[in-house]
Design a protein around this motif. Sequence first.
Motif, short mmCIF file in Angstrom:
data_model
loop_
_atom_site.label_atom_id
_atom_site.label_comp_id
_atom_site.label_asym_id
_atom_site.label_seq_id
_atom_site.Cartn_x
_atom_site.Cartn_y
_atom_site.Cartn_z
N SER A 5 -52.85 -54.41 -12.31
CA SER A 5 -53.10 -55.31 -11.20
C SER A 5 -52.50 -54.80 -9.89
CB SER A 5 -52.59 -56.71 -11.51
OG SER A 5 -51.18 -56.71 -11.67
N ILE A 6 -51.30 -54.25 -9.93
CA ILE A 6 -50.68 -53.75 -8.70
C ILE A 6 -51.43 -52.54 -8.16
CG2 ILE A 6 -48.59 -52.67 -7.76
CD1 ILE A 6 -47.00 -54.72 -9.41
N PRO A 7 -51.76 -51.52 -8.97
CA PRO A 7 -52.53 -50.40 -8.42
C PRO A 7 -53.90 -50.81 -7.88
CG PRO A 7 -51.52 -49.75 -10.49
CD PRO A 7 -51.28 -51.21 -10.32
N ILE A 8 -54.54 -51.76 -8.52
CA ILE A 8 -55.86 -52.19 -8.03
C ILE A 8 -55.71 -52.97 -6.72
CG2 ILE A 8 -57.79 -53.74 -8.50
CD1 ILE A 8 -57.54 -52.89 -11.46
N LYS A 9 -54.78 -53.91 -6.70
CA LYS A 9 -54.59 -54.74 -5.50
C LYS A 9 -54.19 -53.89 -4.30
CE LYS A 9 -50.92 -57.46 -4.68
NZ LYS A 9 -49.97 -58.57 -4.83
N TYR A 10 -53.18 -53.04 -4.47
CA TYR A 10 -52.72 -52.23 -3.35
C TYR A 10 -53.70 -51.11 -3.02
CZ TYR A 10 -48.33 -54.70 -2.93
OH TYR A 10 -47.39 -55.65 -2.71
N GLY A 11 -54.40 -50.60 -4.01
CA GLY A 11 -55.44 -49.60 -3.75
C GLY A 11 -56.54 -50.17 -2.88
N LEU A 12 -56.94 -51.41 -3.17
CA LEU A 12 -57.95 -52.07 -2.34
C LEU A 12 -57.42 -52.35 -0.93
CD1 LEU A 12 -59.63 -54.50 -4.88
CD2 LEU A 12 -60.58 -52.41 -3.90
N LEU A 13 -56.15 -52.76 -0.83
CA LEU A 13 -55.57 -53.01 0.49
C LEU A 13 -55.50 -51.73 1.31
CD1 LEU A 13 -52.73 -55.56 -0.38
CD2 LEU A 13 -54.84 -55.99 0.90
N ILE A 14 -55.11 -50.63 0.68
CA ILE A 14 -55.06 -49.35 1.39
C ILE A 14 -56.45 -48.95 1.85
CG2 ILE A 14 -54.62 -46.87 1.12
CD1 ILE A 14 -52.38 -47.64 -0.87
N SER A 15 -57.43 -49.09 0.96
CA SER A 15 -58.79 -48.70 1.34
C SER A 15 -59.33 -49.58 2.47
CB SER A 15 -59.71 -48.72 0.14
OG SER A 15 -59.82 -50.01 -0.40
N VAL A 16 -58.99 -50.86 2.48
CA VAL A 16 -59.39 -51.72 3.60
C VAL A 16 -58.75 -51.23 4.89
CG1 VAL A 16 -59.09 -54.05 4.57
CG2 VAL A 16 -59.91 -53.77 2.23
N GLY A 17 -57.49 -50.83 4.82
CA GLY A 17 -56.83 -50.27 6.01
C GLY A 17 -57.49 -48.98 6.48
N LEU A 18 -57.83 -48.11 5.54
CA LEU A 18 -58.49 -46.85 5.89
C LEU A 18 -59.86 -47.10 6.51
CD1 LEU A 18 -57.61 -44.74 2.73
CD2 LEU A 18 -56.69 -44.42 5.03
N ILE A 19 -60.60 -48.02 5.92
CA ILE A 19 -61.94 -48.33 6.43
C ILE A 19 -61.85 -48.97 7.81
CG2 ILE A 19 -63.95 -49.81 6.05
CD1 ILE A 19 -63.51 -49.28 2.99
N ALA A 20 -60.91 -49.89 7.98
CA ALA A 20 -60.75 -50.54 9.29
C ALA A 20 -60.38 -49.51 10.36
CB ALA A 20 -59.69 -51.63 9.21
N TYR A 21 -59.48 -48.60 10.03
CA TYR A 21 -59.08 -47.56 10.97
C TYR A 21 -60.28 -46.67 11.33
CZ TYR A 21 -56.78 -43.35 12.72
OH TYR A 21 -56.42 -42.25 13.46
N PHE A 22 -61.06 -46.31 10.32
CA PHE A 22 -62.24 -45.48 10.56
C PHE A 22 -63.24 -46.20 11.45
CE2 PHE A 22 -66.46 -43.88 9.46
CZ PHE A 22 -66.27 -42.52 9.61
N LEU A 23 -63.46 -47.47 11.21
CA LEU A 23 -64.41 -48.23 12.03
C LEU A 23 -63.91 -48.43 13.45
CD1 LEU A 23 -65.70 -50.83 9.42
CD2 LEU A 23 -66.88 -48.79 10.29
N ILE A 24 -62.61 -48.60 13.61
CA ILE A 24 -62.04 -48.70 14.96
C ILE A 24 -62.25 -47.38 15.70
CG2 ILE A 24 -59.87 -48.86 16.26
CD1 ILE A 24 -58.98 -50.94 14.12
N LEU A 25 -62.03 -46.26 15.01
CA LEU A 25 -62.29 -44.96 15.63
C LEU A 25 -63.77 -44.80 16.00
CD1 LEU A 25 -60.16 -42.46 13.52
CD2 LEU A 25 -59.73 -43.23 15.85
N SER A 26 -64.65 -45.32 15.14
CA SER A 26 -66.08 -45.17 15.41
C SER A 26 -66.52 -45.97 16.63
CB SER A 26 -66.91 -45.58 14.19
OG SER A 26 -66.87 -46.97 13.99
N VAL A 27 -65.83 -47.06 16.94
CA VAL A 27 -66.15 -47.83 18.14
C VAL A 27 -65.94 -46.98 19.39
CG1 VAL A 27 -65.39 -49.79 19.57
CG2 VAL A 27 -65.71 -50.08 17.11
N PHE A 28 -64.91 -46.14 19.36
CA PHE A 28 -64.60 -45.27 20.50
C PHE A 28 -65.21 -43.88 20.34
CE2 PHE A 28 -61.10 -48.36 20.22
CZ PHE A 28 -61.26 -48.97 21.45
N ASN A 29 -66.04 -43.70 19.32
CA ASN A 29 -66.68 -42.42 19.00
C ASN A 29 -65.65 -41.30 18.77
OD1 ASN A 29 -69.05 -41.10 18.36
ND2 ASN A 29 -69.24 -40.20 20.40
N ALA A 30 -64.48 -41.67 18.28
CA ALA A 30 -63.43 -40.70 17.98
C ALA A 30 -63.43 -40.32 16.50
CB ALA A 30 -62.07 -41.27 18.38
#
Length: 154
Positions: A5-30
């Motif tokens: 449960s901990i690896p799945i929960k935190y793995g999903l949280l990390i991936s949400v952070g990575l995806i959010a960061y990537f999408l924020i960069l894509s807004v600025f075309n960076a």
Amino acid sequence: MKNFSIPIKYGLLISVGLIAYFLILSVFNAHIYPLFSLFNGVIMALGMWLALKAYRDDKGTKFKYQKGFMASLLTGFNATIVFTVFFAFYATELNPDFLGNLINMWRTDYGTDIGIVLFVVAVMGFATSLVLTLAYMQLFKDSWNTKEGQQHTY
């Protein structure tokens, strides 16, 4: 299932952070500049540290090095797999021109397609997970600089 449960929960949280960061960069075309992917390591490091700390707090005195190692490694691997799947979806469906813009940054004549880019993204995530796990477990392992630990010396 409780052990995962901990690896799945935190793995999903990390991936949400990575995806959010990537999408924020894509807004600025960076997002076409690979240099910005260095911050992915910071996101992974923070998430894996929190996962390992939560796992250690959950296990208490029953915390074993091998189990902590696997929990941390699985956390990173879960995050890597989810982010790689998102990256594949983004590069092929949401923004089909992304790969051309990313590859043109290097101005090469290599026949680079989506498969090799996804392979590199996955390997970078797996390698980051392994290195962070090895580093963190040095901080969480039991010290032999105690009276009990001195009994185990030659």
